[in-house]
Write an enzyme that holds these catalytic residues in place. Structure first.
Site, short mmCIF file in Angstrom:
data_model
loop_
_atom_site.label_atom_id
_atom_site.label_comp_id
_atom_site.label_asym_id
_atom_site.label_seq_id
_atom_site.Cartn_x
_atom_site.Cartn_y
_atom_site.Cartn_z
CB ALA A 97 5.35 1.99 9.26
CE1 TYR A 109 7.35 1.58 2.11
CE2 TYR A 109 5.68 0.48 3.43
CZ TYR A 109 6.08 1.54 2.64
OH TYR A 109 5.21 2.57 2.38
CD GLN A 131 3.45 -1.72 10.25
OE1 GLN A 131 3.66 -0.63 9.73
NE2 GLN A 131 2.55 -2.58 9.78
N GLY A 149 -8.54 1.01 8.65
CA GLY A 149 -7.63 2.11 8.38
C GLY A 149 -8.40 3.37 8.05
CB SER A 160 -4.71 -0.38 10.05
OG SER A 160 -5.03 -1.66 9.58
N PRO A 161 -2.02 0.23 11.61
CG PRO A 161 -0.10 -0.95 11.04
CD PRO A 161 -1.53 -1.14 11.40
CB CYS A 208 2.48 6.37 7.31
SG CYS A 208 3.56 4.92 7.39
NE ARG A 237 -0.58 -4.56 7.85
CZ ARG A 237 -1.44 -3.54 7.78
NH1 ARG A 237 -1.14 -2.45 7.11
NH2 ARG A 237 -2.59 -3.59 8.42
#
Length: 370
Positions: A57, A182, A100, A323, A22-23, A25, A230
């Site tokens: 992200a 977001y 992403q 993640g 997963s992306p 942060c 996503r």
């Protein structure tokens, strides 16, 4: 044969297995540029054995960063710094790498989570945030600026330009961040979007800007590179965005050439009530897969190989995204392959780590070399 370790395609991109990193942060960039931390962090995950690695992200403009430490792709310096990291990955791993792209909207201008996550104060470098409507994320937080026509055009252009930079970097796939409260999610959700123009009100209107952003990105990205999204399948708040609207959004994306949907949830309101538990978001992915028909990725408290195997084998999702589990155990796919009878790619420097009873784990690896 393990379903988790069968190949899968996201549009024209074929993956060796159904595991996605997963992306996540890291809040460790400098002026949007990747640092040595990203070299270390992404480097170890590139050797994980997963089928796809997604970079965190990445903001399409400076005010679209969640924090001052967010990764960005809005300047030549950003592009050059990320190129350095990708070059190292390419030298030592065959893993496909996705990126992403996102914009934090009204949730921007914040401290890193380990510093409390609250909004930055003016003397801490705070900036004016933007959103679908002039509504703060939570009471007492700064009021964002509602985007006008010029602002909408600027952000669409920023997404497209960042996508072009990603193509120039050799990125294998792009994921647009339409989740977690977001900016794109702020347009979708009636909780955050109270506009009275063509971008607010009805479901069709609330979907309009995210779909325009998707179209702008798809138009500048070659067909050989899949573009997915996503989504937050639900806000977990009564009267908010829900799975029925997500399915409608997914169908509109599919009609525009979307390659996949990554199904998460929540993030738009502090009033959310999330029923946390193992695989708590898998039902959202299952519904999207069944009713939209696009390749669908399940994410959220998927921690054990047999759990991941069941999700894919039962057809509830096409892939699983890891993640926190893969941060804690960067070679999680190795363990999963060992438990499920699959194979993973591993660098030759690690071939001799393979237990003798699992001599097929790394495929053609030559064990016991002198």
């Amino acid at each position: 044969m393990s379903a988790l370790f069968t190949p899968h395609s996201l549009g024209p991109l074929t993956l060796r297995n159904r595991i996605m990193v997963s992306p996540m942060c890291q809040y460790s960039a400098e002026e949007g540029s990747a640092t040595d931390w990203h070299m270390i962090h992404l480097g170890q995950l590139a050797l994980s054995g997963a089928g796809l690695l997604v970079i965190e992200a990445t903001a399409v403009e400076a005010i679209g960063r969640i924090t001052l430490g967010d990764l960005g792709l809005y300047s030549d310096d950003n592009e050059a710094a990320l190129a350095r990291v990708l070059a190292a990955i390419r030298r030592h791993s065959h893993i496909p790498v996705a990126l992403q792209l996102g914009h934090a909207g009204r949730k921007a201008s914040s401290h890193a989570p380990w510093d409390g996550g609250q909004c930055l104060a003016p003397n801490e470098g705070a900036w004016q945030t933007v959103a679908s409507s002039a509504l703060p994320h939570a009471p007492g937080e700064p009021v964002p600026l509602a985007l006008d026509a010029a602002g909408l055009a600027r952000i669409k252009a920023a997404f497209a330009r960042a996508a072009q930079r990603a193509v120039a970097l050799g990125i294998d796939a792009i994921e647009l961040h339409g989740a977690h409260g977001y900016l794109l999610h702020e347009f979708l959700s009636p909780i955050a979007n109270q506009r009275a123009d063509a971008y607010g009100g009805s479901l069709e209107n609330r979907m309009r800007f995210p779909l325009e952003v998707f179209d702008a990105v798809r138009a500048v990205v070659p067909e050989r590179i899949p573009v997915g999204v996503r989504v937050s399948g639900t806000d977990w708040v009564e009267g908010g965005w829900d799975i029925e609207q997500t399915v409608a959004f997914g169908r509109a994306l599919a009609a525009r050439g979307c390659a996949f949907i990554d199904a998460s949830s929540g993030g738009v309101s502090p009033l959310q009530k999330i029923p946390l538990g193992p695989g708590y978001q898998v039902a959202l992915a299952e519904r999207i897969k069944a009713e939209v028909g696009l390749p669908t990725i399940a994410v959220g408290l998927i921690t054990e190989p047999k759990q991941a195997e069941a999700i894919v084998a039962e057809g509830r999702a096409d892939m699983v995204a890891l993640g926190r589990a893969i941060l804690f155990e960067p070679h999680w796919p190795w363990r999963a392959a060992a438990e499920l009878g699959g194979q993973v790619e591993a660098p030759p420097q690690y071939w001799r780590s393979q237990p003798r009873e699992l001599k097929a784990l790394f495929g053609d690896a030559r064990i016991g070399m002198r």
